[in-house]
Design a protein around this motif. Structure first.
Motif, PDB file in Angstrom:
ATOM      1  N   PHE A  96      -1.343 116.408  90.684  1.00 35.04           N
ATOM      2  CA  PHE A  96      -1.372 115.081  91.314  1.00 35.04           C
ATOM      3  C   PHE A  96      -0.524 114.088  90.523  1.00 35.04           C
ATOM      4  CE2 PHE A  96      -5.512 117.135  92.101  1.00 35.04           C
ATOM      5  CZ  PHE A  96      -5.478 117.194  93.485  1.00 35.04           C
ATOM      6  N   ALA A  97       0.176 113.214  91.234  1.00 33.30           N
ATOM      7  CA  ALA A  97       1.020 112.221  90.567  1.00 33.30           C
ATOM      8  C   ALA A  97       0.171 111.223  89.788  1.00 33.30           C
ATOM      9  CB  ALA A  97       1.874 111.485  91.593  1.00 33.30           C
ATOM     10  N   ASP A  98      -0.999 110.867  90.339  1.00 35.49           N
ATOM     11  CA  ASP A  98      -1.893 109.941  89.653  1.00 35.49           C
ATOM     12  C   ASP A  98      -3.288 110.068  90.257  1.00 35.49           C
ATOM     13  OD1 ASP A  98      -1.929 108.405  92.077  1.00 35.49           O
ATOM     14  OD2 ASP A  98      -0.069 107.442  91.457  1.00 35.49           O
ATOM     15  N   LYS A  99      -4.251 109.293  89.740  1.00 36.52           N
ATOM     16  CA  LYS A  99      -5.634 109.470  90.191  1.00 36.52           C
ATOM     17  C   LYS A  99      -5.810 109.041  91.649  1.00 36.52           C
ATOM     18  CE  LYS A  99      -7.517 105.072  88.466  1.00 36.52           C
ATOM     19  NZ  LYS A  99      -8.731 104.405  87.986  1.00 36.52           N
ATOM     20  N   ARG A 100      -4.909 108.184  92.128  1.00 34.98           N
ATOM     21  CA  ARG A 100      -4.997 107.748  93.516  1.00 34.98           C
ATOM     22  C   ARG A 100      -4.637 108.879  94.474  1.00 34.98           C
ATOM     23  NH1 ARG A 100      -1.157 102.833  95.041  1.00 34.98           N
ATOM     24  NH2 ARG A 100       0.304 104.563  95.216  1.00 34.98           N
ATOM     25  N   GLU A 101      -3.657 109.680  94.075  1.00 30.12           N
ATOM     26  CA  GLU A 101      -3.157 110.726  94.986  1.00 30.12           C
ATOM     27  C   GLU A 101      -4.177 111.831  95.260  1.00 30.12           C
ATOM     28  OE1 GLU A 101      -0.559 110.638  97.128  1.00 30.12           O
ATOM     29  OE2 GLU A 101      -0.652 108.599  96.368  1.00 30.12           O
ATOM     30  N   VAL A 102      -5.212 111.924  94.393  1.00 30.69           N
ATOM     31  CA  VAL A 102      -6.273 112.902  94.663  1.00 30.69           C
ATOM     32  C   VAL A 102      -6.892 112.613  96.034  1.00 30.69           C
ATOM     33  CG1 VAL A 102      -8.449 113.876  93.838  1.00 30.69           C
ATOM     34  CG2 VAL A 102      -6.754 113.057  92.193  1.00 30.69           C
ATOM     35  N   LEU A 103      -7.001 111.333  96.358  1.00 32.11           N
ATOM     36  CA  LEU A 103      -7.634 110.917  97.611  1.00 32.11           C
ATOM     37  C   LEU A 103      -6.708 111.048  98.815  1.00 32.11           C
ATOM     38  CD1 LEU A 103      -9.335 107.784  96.100  1.00 32.11           C
ATOM     39  CD2 LEU A 103     -10.585 109.677  97.139  1.00 32.11           C
ATOM     40  N   PHE A 104      -5.408 111.145  98.559  1.00 32.62           N
ATOM     41  CA  PHE A 104      -4.446 111.155  99.666  1.00 32.62           C
ATOM     42  C   PHE A 104      -3.667 112.477  99.750  1.00 32.62           C
ATOM     43  CE2 PHE A 104      -5.301 106.732  98.679  1.00 32.62           C
ATOM     44  CZ  PHE A 104      -5.623 106.252  99.936  1.00 32.62           C
ATOM     45  N   ALA A 105      -4.168 113.466  98.984  1.00 31.33           N
ATOM     46  CA  ALA A 105      -3.480 114.761  98.931  1.00 31.33           C
ATOM     47  C   ALA A 105      -3.480 115.438 100.298  1.00 31.33           C
ATOM     48  CB  ALA A 105      -4.141 115.653  97.892  1.00 31.33           C
ATOM     49  N   GLY A 106      -4.482 115.151 101.121  1.00 34.07           N
ATOM     50  CA  GLY A 106      -4.572 115.789 102.429  1.00 34.07           C
ATOM     51  C   GLY A 106      -3.697 115.130 103.489  1.00 34.07           C
ATOM     52  N   ALA A 107      -3.130 113.964 103.185  1.00 33.63           N
ATOM     53  CA  ALA A 107      -2.417 113.184 104.200  1.00 33.63           C
ATOM     54  C   ALA A 107      -1.216 113.926 104.768  1.00 33.63           C
ATOM     55  CB  ALA A 107      -1.983 111.836 103.624  1.00 33.63           C
ATOM     56  N   GLY A 121      -8.662 115.190 114.300  1.00 34.27           N
ATOM     57  CA  GLY A 121     -10.096 114.877 114.262  1.00 34.27           C
ATOM     58  C   GLY A 121     -10.927 116.120 113.961  1.00 34.27           C
ATOM     59  N   ALA A 122     -10.564 117.237 114.601  1.00 36.38           N
ATOM     60  CA  ALA A 122     -11.307 118.486 114.386  1.00 36.38           C
ATOM     61  C   ALA A 122     -11.154 118.955 112.940  1.00 36.38           C
ATOM     62  CB  ALA A 122     -10.806 119.559 115.352  1.00 36.38           C
ATOM     63  N   PHE A 123      -9.943 118.795 112.393  1.00 35.09           N
ATOM     64  CA  PHE A 123      -9.675 119.193 111.009  1.00 35.09           C
ATOM     65  C   PHE A 123     -10.524 118.364 110.041  1.00 35.09           C
ATOM     66  CE2 PHE A 123      -7.245 118.814 107.047  1.00 35.09           C
ATOM     67  CZ  PHE A 123      -6.985 120.137 106.755  1.00 35.09           C
ATOM     68  N   ILE A 124     -10.568 117.059 110.276  1.00 34.21           N
ATOM     69  CA  ILE A 124     -11.372 116.177 109.418  1.00 34.21           C
ATOM     70  C   ILE A 124     -12.852 116.525 109.556  1.00 34.21           C
ATOM     71  CG2 ILE A 124     -12.146 113.778 109.087  1.00 34.21           C
ATOM     72  CD1 ILE A 124      -9.267 112.926 109.873  1.00 34.21           C
ATOM     73  N   GLN A 125     -13.265 116.751 110.779  1.00 33.82           N
ATOM     74  CA  GLN A 125     -14.664 117.097 111.074  1.00 33.82           C
ATOM     75  C   GLN A 125     -15.102 118.350 110.299  1.00 33.82           C
ATOM     76  OE1 GLN A 125     -16.411 115.491 114.002  1.00 33.82           O
ATOM     77  NE2 GLN A 125     -18.231 116.418 113.105  1.00 33.82           N
ATOM     78  N   GLU A 126     -14.214 119.339 110.225  1.00 35.73           N
ATOM     79  CA  GLU A 126     -14.498 120.587 109.500  1.00 35.73           C
ATOM     80  C   GLU A 126     -14.844 120.341 108.039  1.00 35.73           C
ATOM     81  OE1 GLU A 126     -11.493 123.693 109.451  1.00 35.73           O
ATOM     82  OE2 GLU A 126     -11.211 123.326 111.600  1.00 35.73           O
ATOM     83  N   GLY A 127     -14.281 119.273 107.469  1.00 36.43           N
ATOM     84  CA  GLY A 127     -14.512 118.963 106.059  1.00 36.43           C
ATOM     85  C   GLY A 127     -15.916 118.422 105.783  1.00 36.43           C
ATOM     86  N   GLY A 128     -16.748 118.346 106.815  1.00 33.64           N
ATOM     87  CA  GLY A 128     -18.131 117.896 106.638  1.00 33.64           C
ATOM     88  C   GLY A 128     -18.205 116.486 106.089  1.00 33.64           C
ATOM     89  N   GLN A 183     -21.836 111.216 117.105  1.00 35.40           N
ATOM     90  CA  GLN A 183     -20.816 111.920 117.892  1.00 35.40           C
ATOM     91  C   GLN A 183     -19.805 112.600 116.981  1.00 35.40           C
ATOM     92  OE1 GLN A 183     -19.595 108.799 120.792  1.00 35.40           O
ATOM     93  NE2 GLN A 183     -18.626 110.525 121.840  1.00 35.40           N
ATOM     94  N   ASP A 184     -19.189 113.670 117.461  1.00 37.57           N
ATOM     95  CA  ASP A 184     -18.146 114.270 116.623  1.00 37.57           C
ATOM     96  C   ASP A 184     -16.833 113.501 116.793  1.00 37.57           C
ATOM     97  OD1 ASP A 184     -16.687 115.309 118.767  1.00 37.57           O
ATOM     98  OD2 ASP A 184     -17.762 117.202 118.719  1.00 37.57           O
ATOM     99  N   LEU A 185     -15.941 113.680 115.808  1.00 38.35           N
ATOM    100  CA  LEU A 185     -14.726 112.864 115.763  1.00 38.35           C
ATOM    101  C   LEU A 185     -13.782 113.113 116.944  1.00 38.35           C
ATOM    102  CD1 LEU A 185     -13.047 110.716 114.378  1.00 38.35           C
ATOM    103  CD2 LEU A 185     -12.327 112.408 112.687  1.00 38.35           C
ATOM    104  N   PRO A 186     -13.516 114.378 117.320  1.00 35.32           N
ATOM    105  CA  PRO A 186     -12.616 114.558 118.475  1.00 35.32           C
ATOM    106  C   PRO A 186     -13.135 113.863 119.743  1.00 35.32           C
ATOM    107  CG  PRO A 186     -12.856 116.619 117.292  1.00 35.32           C
ATOM    108  CD  PRO A 186     -13.853 115.663 116.692  1.00 35.32           C
ATOM    109  N   SER A 187     -14.445 113.888 119.976  1.00 37.18           N
ATOM    110  CA  SER A 187     -14.937 113.251 121.204  1.00 37.18           C
ATOM    111  C   SER A 187     -14.913 111.724 121.072  1.00 37.18           C
ATOM    112  CB  SER A 187     -16.325 113.784 121.588  1.00 37.18           C
ATOM    113  OG  SER A 187     -17.328 113.133 120.864  1.00 37.18           O
ATOM    114  N   LEU A 188     -15.070 111.205 119.852  1.00 33.72           N
ATOM    115  CA  LEU A 188     -14.919 109.757 119.642  1.00 33.72           C
ATOM    116  C   LEU A 188     -13.475 109.328 119.902  1.00 33.72           C
ATOM    117  CD1 LEU A 188     -17.083 109.228 116.440  1.00 33.72           C
ATOM    118  CD2 LEU A 188     -17.435 108.063 118.616  1.00 33.72           C
ATOM    119  N   ILE A 189     -12.533 110.162 119.507  1.00 34.47           N
ATOM    120  CA  ILE A 189     -11.111 109.859 119.750  1.00 34.47           C
ATOM    121  C   ILE A 189     -10.835 109.835 121.253  1.00 34.47           C
ATOM    122  CG2 ILE A 189      -8.758 110.799 119.512  1.00 34.47           C
ATOM    123  CD1 ILE A 189      -9.655 111.786 116.674  1.00 34.47           C
TER     124      ILE A 189
END
Lengths: 209, 209
Positions: free
Chosen positions: B69-80, B112-119, B189-195
């Protein structure tokens, strides 16, 4: 040099409406600082310009600069609060009979007309912002805060969530796209009509399912 | 302590799918660093956590951290980046007969489905981001880059401007509102259906003129 000189001459009149009269001893210090900052950002770039240089160009002190602006970035975003207030008050004052999206349209068109009045200022400002990652990020943050204020104005009109946030976010999306078209070299339409067109186009696009 | 322990246990499995296998000598170093960072950010706050502490908690060195990771912030945005690629490829692969807004809907539902999978990961991440102005700004920038990538994917489908940018910006607005509803405590509700629901609501709202 000629272009820069013309820009400076234009800035004098344009910046005048931003003048908040914070001290009688320095007539239009705020406007002079804005004019100097815009000219320097355009000539040298935002990153390469210092507050000392802006103050010097304006014939004022750094201390005076900091009485008017928190930092050199805020010179470019000083109008954001006024824009937000105009947007929120136009939405609040719109007839109760208007649908949420129509109230938002009225607010955005008022903002568009205000920006349009500033003449070339919006184009110069946009060129300065486009050239700097830091400024592009600041612009995004200001747009997000505009969306939040717009959603709040809709809730005060009795619009429930998520309708208020959806309409507000979509309205800012429309504004963003219309503004990008407005600052394009080839564009000849005025900003309020670009906003109206973009909103109508969004309506057609979302209906096409 | 119990909640933190449960979170850590959850993170182990959740973070595994982010593991990119950058070195055999440190099994799942990336996942262990993410798990340690998320736990510390949750316990102490993002600003109060150092890279040294994350590395120590993960039983790894700072040097290893900076290999991932480039810095501690990028840990949170690595999935982007992965999210953006999923969005763009889903839009690109959507049947040519689909209207632009339908192609965008397909892309956003896949995300949405991908994010949902991450619990619970999305909820934890959101809480960490909501608590920090710096992280909220970074999130806005990532969303803006998502909108730009989406507009480009639409142009590659033959959608002209400003339709491509308008549909993309409106799509991201829908995603933002749906995601906010998703991470709300009361939502079931699940995320894909909210979208999907948010997109339909936007259609109704823009039509009400």
């Amino acid at each position: 040099m000629t272009v820069a000189a013309i820009n400076v001459a234009h800035d004098v009149s344009r910046c005048r409406r931003y003048h908040l009269g914070m001290g009688r001893w320095e007539p239009n210090a705020r406007g002079r600082l804005m004019q100097a900052a815009f000219a320097l950002y355009g000539e040298r770039g935002f990153e390469q310009t210092t507050v000392a240089e802006i103050a010097e160009r304006a014939g004022l002190t750094e201390r005076t600069f900091f009485r008017h602006f928190a930092d050199k970035r805020e010179v470019l975003f000083a109008g954001a609060q006024a824009l937000q207030e105009l947007l929120v008050s136009t939405v609040a004052d719109a007839p109760a009979s208007l649908a949420p999206v129509e109230a938002v349209a009225a607010g955005l068109e008022a903002v568009g007309a205000f920006i349009q009045e500033g003449g070339e200022l919006a184009h110069e400002r946009q060129a300065i912002i486009a050239a700097s990652a830091e400024l592009r990020e600041r612009e995004l943050i200001k747009l997000a805060s505009l969306a939040a204020a717009l959603a709040e104005a809709l809730r005060r009109r009795g619009v429930a969530e998520p309708a208020a946030s959806l309409t507000a976010e979509a309205g800012i999306a429309v504004f963003k796209v219309a503004f990008e078209r407005y600052v394009e070299e080839t564009n000849e339409q005025d900003l309020p009509s670009l906003i109206r067109d973009s909103l109508e186009e969004l309506q057609v696009l979302t209906a096409a399912r």
